[in-house]
Design an enzyme around this catalytic site. Structure first.
Site, mmCIF file in Angstrom:
data_model
loop_
_atom_site.group_PDB
_atom_site.id
_atom_site.type_symbol
_atom_site.label_atom_id
_atom_site.label_comp_id
_atom_site.label_asym_id
_atom_site.label_seq_id
_atom_site.Cartn_x
_atom_site.Cartn_y
_atom_site.Cartn_z
ATOM 1 N N ASP A 141 0.864 -1.189 0.000
ATOM 2 C CA ASP A 141 0.000 0.000 0.000
ATOM 3 C C ASP A 141 0.895 1.232 0.000
ATOM 4 O O ASP A 141 2.023 1.177 -0.469
ATOM 5 C CB ASP A 141 -0.958 -0.034 1.194
ATOM 6 C CG ASP A 141 -2.286 0.665 0.913
ATOM 7 O OD1 ASP A 141 -2.237 1.850 0.565
ATOM 8 O OD2 ASP A 141 -3.351 0.043 1.050
ATOM 9 N N HIS A 164 2.155 1.885 -3.257
ATOM 10 C CA HIS A 164 1.223 2.814 -3.911
ATOM 11 C C HIS A 164 1.738 4.242 -3.895
ATOM 12 O O HIS A 164 1.003 5.165 -4.225
ATOM 13 C CB HIS A 164 -0.150 2.748 -3.229
ATOM 14 C CG HIS A 164 -0.830 1.430 -3.416
ATOM 15 N ND1 HIS A 164 -2.090 1.169 -2.901
ATOM 16 C CD2 HIS A 164 -0.452 0.292 -4.056
ATOM 17 C CE1 HIS A 164 -2.444 -0.075 -3.212
ATOM 18 N NE2 HIS A 164 -1.465 -0.623 -3.904
#
Length: 344
Positions: A141, A164
């Site tokens: 993430d 991310h």
């Protein structure tokens, strides 16, 4: 007396979710109410997250979505210094700083598989005067996520990837009010990531993100190196269009260079009703890995480009959306909570 914590060896969390204390479903290692504490590493904090990930609704769509423990939390603290910690395979987030002031994180290393869900590396919430420096983060993430109530957050010399990217948000979910101000990134290498530097908000929210600077970033094999997304929707069903949003203004992207995996290297997707304003792109040089040209896509993003900007960002000057009315400006100022400013 100041507390001093030395973490050596390996601290391992229970492997089975069923073994977890039901009275503490979101916490594992908690440091709370400390002033001037020093926490330093040499060892490893291992969240044993694989079975938690398998039960995540993002992996198994038949499962109900629910939270999992954060490996390490610094809560309601001031003047805390964290150095040379290594965290890996957290159940969900790795290290969270919440409701704290004057916290410095240096030399923190975070590792989790690229497909591990919701495993943010460092998460900042409801905190001010936070410095994150010389950290190496690769997760499934956001490498660093900065959420509501965060002011004067400084990041420097960050290595991010996979993951991310480095994100502000998400903000405004469920119609909530959010405020983030005074965020600065100076120096990062982001590789094999979905995003480079990003601001993400949900439709229907309120509040503001302002006075943000992302500078001196090298991206390598990143889908979208520069992103503002006011239509963020991390839900099983489509999100409905709404007119309100968290207002984004005074954001600079400077000296960001490298390669993008997708044609839309720069995505400035702002709300028609609450456009982004004072967005600046300065000294940008982005290409595909094969040298092909990439694009800048704008929707209701107002601002200008400065110096050499590649791909061109003419759309910043030609956005057809309206700006903030005087009444909206007054309301925005009245709704804003008091902010303690810290030199960035």
């Amino acid at each position: 007396m100041r507390a001093f914590v030395q973490i050596q060896g390996t601290i391992v969390a229970p492997e089975e979710p069923s073994e977890w204390d039901p009275t503490s479903p979101r916490l594992w290692l908690l440091f709370s109410g400390l002033a001037g504490a020093r926490i330093q590493g040499g060892g490893v904090i291992d969240g044993s997250g694989s079975k938690w990930w398998a039960n995540s609704c993002k992996i198994d769509h038949s499962m109900q979505c629910k939270g999992a423990p954060t490996a390490m939390t610094i809560d309601s603290c001031r003047g805390v210094r964290v150095r040379n910690l290594r965290l890996q395979n957290a159940q969900q987030m790795h290290l969270t700083v919440s409701r704290s002031r004057d916290v410095r994180l240096a030399g923190v290393r975070v590792e989790a598989p690229e497909d591990s869900p919701n495993t943010d590396g460092i998460h900042v919430a409801d905190s001010s005067a936070v410095t994150i420096q010389g950290c190496r983060i690769g997760t499934g993430d956001d490498c660093i996520s900065i959420s509501n109530g965060s002011f004067a957050v400084r990041m420097k010399d960050i290595e991010c990837g996979p993951g991310h990217g480095i994100s502000i948000g998400s903000l405004g979910q469920g119609g909530s009010y959010a405020a983030v101000e005074g965020v600065a990134l100076d120096g990062a290498r982001i590789s094999r990531a979905q995003n480079g530097v990003r601001i993400k908000t949900w439709q229907g929210g309120a509040g503001y993100v302002r006075n943000v600077r992302f500078a001196n970033v090298l991206v390598d094999d990143v889908d979208h190196p520069i992103v503002i997304d006011q239509f963020y929707c991390d839900a099983r069903s489509p999100c409905h269009n709404q007119t309100s949003n968290v207002r984004v203004s005074n954001v600079m992207f400077r000296n960001i260079t490298g390669t993008a995996r997708q044609p839309e290297a720069i995505r400035l997707a702002c709300s028609d009703a609450v456009p982004c304003s004072d967005i600046v792109l300065s000294d940008i040089n982005l290409l595909r890995e094969d040298g092909a040209e990439v694009q800048t896509i704008c929707n209701c993003a107002k601002g200008f480009d400065n110096g050499r900007v590649r791909p061109a960002a003419d759309c910043l000057r030609t956005s057809p959306c309206g700006g903030m009315s005087p009444a909206d400006e007054a309301m925005d100022k009245e709704a804003a909570p008091p902010v303690r400013h810290t030199e960035l």
